[in-house]
Design a protein around this motif. Sequence first.
Motif, short mmCIF file in Angstrom:
data_model
loop_
_atom_site.label_atom_id
_atom_site.label_comp_id
_atom_site.label_asym_id
_atom_site.label_seq_id
_atom_site.Cartn_x
_atom_site.Cartn_y
_atom_site.Cartn_z
N ASP A 233 -24.53 10.30 28.52
CA ASP A 233 -25.16 11.53 28.07
C ASP A 233 -24.13 12.65 28.04
OD1 ASP A 233 -28.12 10.71 28.19
OD2 ASP A 233 -27.31 10.12 30.13
N ASN B 33 -24.02 15.20 29.51
CA ASN B 33 -23.71 15.75 30.85
C ASN B 33 -22.28 15.45 31.25
OD1 ASN B 33 -26.52 16.29 31.13
ND2 ASN B 33 -26.83 14.18 31.74
N CYS B 34 -21.79 14.30 30.82
CA CYS B 34 -20.46 13.88 31.28
C CYS B 34 -19.34 14.67 30.61
CB CYS B 34 -20.27 12.38 31.07
SG CYS B 34 -20.10 11.91 29.34
N ALA C 287 -19.18 17.84 30.89
CA ALA C 287 -19.01 19.06 31.68
C ALA C 287 -17.61 19.17 32.27
CB ALA C 287 -20.05 19.11 32.80
N GLY C 288 -17.09 18.06 32.79
CA GLY C 288 -15.76 18.09 33.39
C GLY C 288 -14.66 18.30 32.37
N PRO C 289 -14.58 17.43 31.35
CA PRO C 289 -13.50 17.60 30.36
C PRO C 289 -13.54 18.94 29.65
CG PRO C 289 -14.47 15.41 30.18
CD PRO C 289 -15.32 16.17 31.16
N GLN D 169 -12.58 22.29 31.43
CA GLN D 169 -11.18 22.66 31.62
C GLN D 169 -10.75 23.78 30.68
OE1 GLN D 169 -8.52 18.94 32.54
NE2 GLN D 169 -10.09 18.30 31.10
N ASP E 68 -20.67 26.79 31.23
CA ASP E 68 -21.07 25.39 31.26
C ASP E 68 -21.36 24.88 29.84
OD1 ASP E 68 -22.12 22.89 31.93
OD2 ASP E 68 -24.13 23.74 32.08
N THR F 173 -22.68 22.02 28.90
CA THR F 173 -23.79 21.09 28.71
C THR F 173 -25.10 21.78 28.34
OG1 THR F 173 -24.39 21.08 31.07
CG2 THR F 173 -22.79 19.44 30.34
N THR F 174 -25.18 23.09 28.57
CA THR F 174 -26.41 23.81 28.20
C THR F 174 -26.28 24.49 26.84
OG1 THR F 174 -25.66 25.75 29.43
CG2 THR F 174 -27.11 24.21 30.58
#
Lengths: 244, 95
Positions: free
Chosen positions: B10, B12-13, B15-17, B20, B25, B27-28
């Motif tokens: 999804d 959601n993953c 968010a990290g990459p 940077q 955020d 993902t929203t």
Amino acid sequence: MSAPKTGRSPSGGWWRARLTSRDGQTTTGRTLRFEVPGWPGHRPGQHLDVRLTADDGYQAVRSYSLAAPAAGETVELGVQTAPDGEVSPYLNDVLPIGAEAEVKGPLGGWFVWTPETRGPLLLVAGGCGVVPLMAMLRARRAAGTLVDPCALVCSVRAPGELWYAKELADPTGTEDLRVLYTRQAPPGEERPAHRLAPDDLEGLPASPETRCYVCGPTGFVEHAAALLQSRGHPPGSIRTERFG
Amino acid sequence: MNQRPAHHLDGNCLAGPLGQVLTLDPTTAWWTCPDCRTASPVGRLHVYGPEPGLTGRCPDCAQLALRVVTHPGHLWLQLGTGQGAFRFTLPPSPS
């Protein structure tokens, strides 16, 4: 629960983290707690990235769900050892207590739930997919008496595969906790072992305003999300998190 | 016609990459598919990997939404199906 502070993390978003405890949940699942100085807090459902650096400079990064609501500078992760995995077996069985790693987060603002969110709550977990949902359930319990119904459905292969068994054995007033076994049911269990089926969701909140969170392996999430939609939950009310 | 690969994660993953190079955020953030007009948050995109190359697609019709590729020191971001990509220089890792 307070909203995360807007503190700046050091070094490009990476925080230093020290492993302080490791507890077994299942044969291959562990609870890991890290002390992260300066951690700004997080919301239930969020995750973080863990980065390990080898002596030769090789780095590996993996994402893990936060298993508990924010509690100072301590973060709790649920890590399932992946077969042939590179990072999870090391975290679960090798990294010494007191050793340091790096974490980045909190990450993700979509797959989150906070006690301020009103309406029925339906949590559906496949195996270790219960980890971020447990953060939500724990936050709900910590918030005190809540009138909205809440259900947690955990699908596991066999009795020994259930995470947080002791906590889940003691539901509070408005919780409906259901454990479903897919391969091997415990003695005395009336439901034969089989995958999540429509009957397993009987009596659970099915109103359109119910917030649904599904987490687990990709196949499980696809199956569970389709079941929820067939019960009348709009796609926009279903938030999913797959882990491959 | 988009070919939908077999396994995905999804949004959601991401968010990290993406975190940077973005201060908010990701993902929203909402995205409207130019093909089927589905509007969804980035967290609902279907993301195909593995890292370091991730492809985010429309959850309904698999239209390409974005590509993220991380290299040591750099992150490449392609938005939609357009030509070209943005290259962000990442802050150095702590030694």
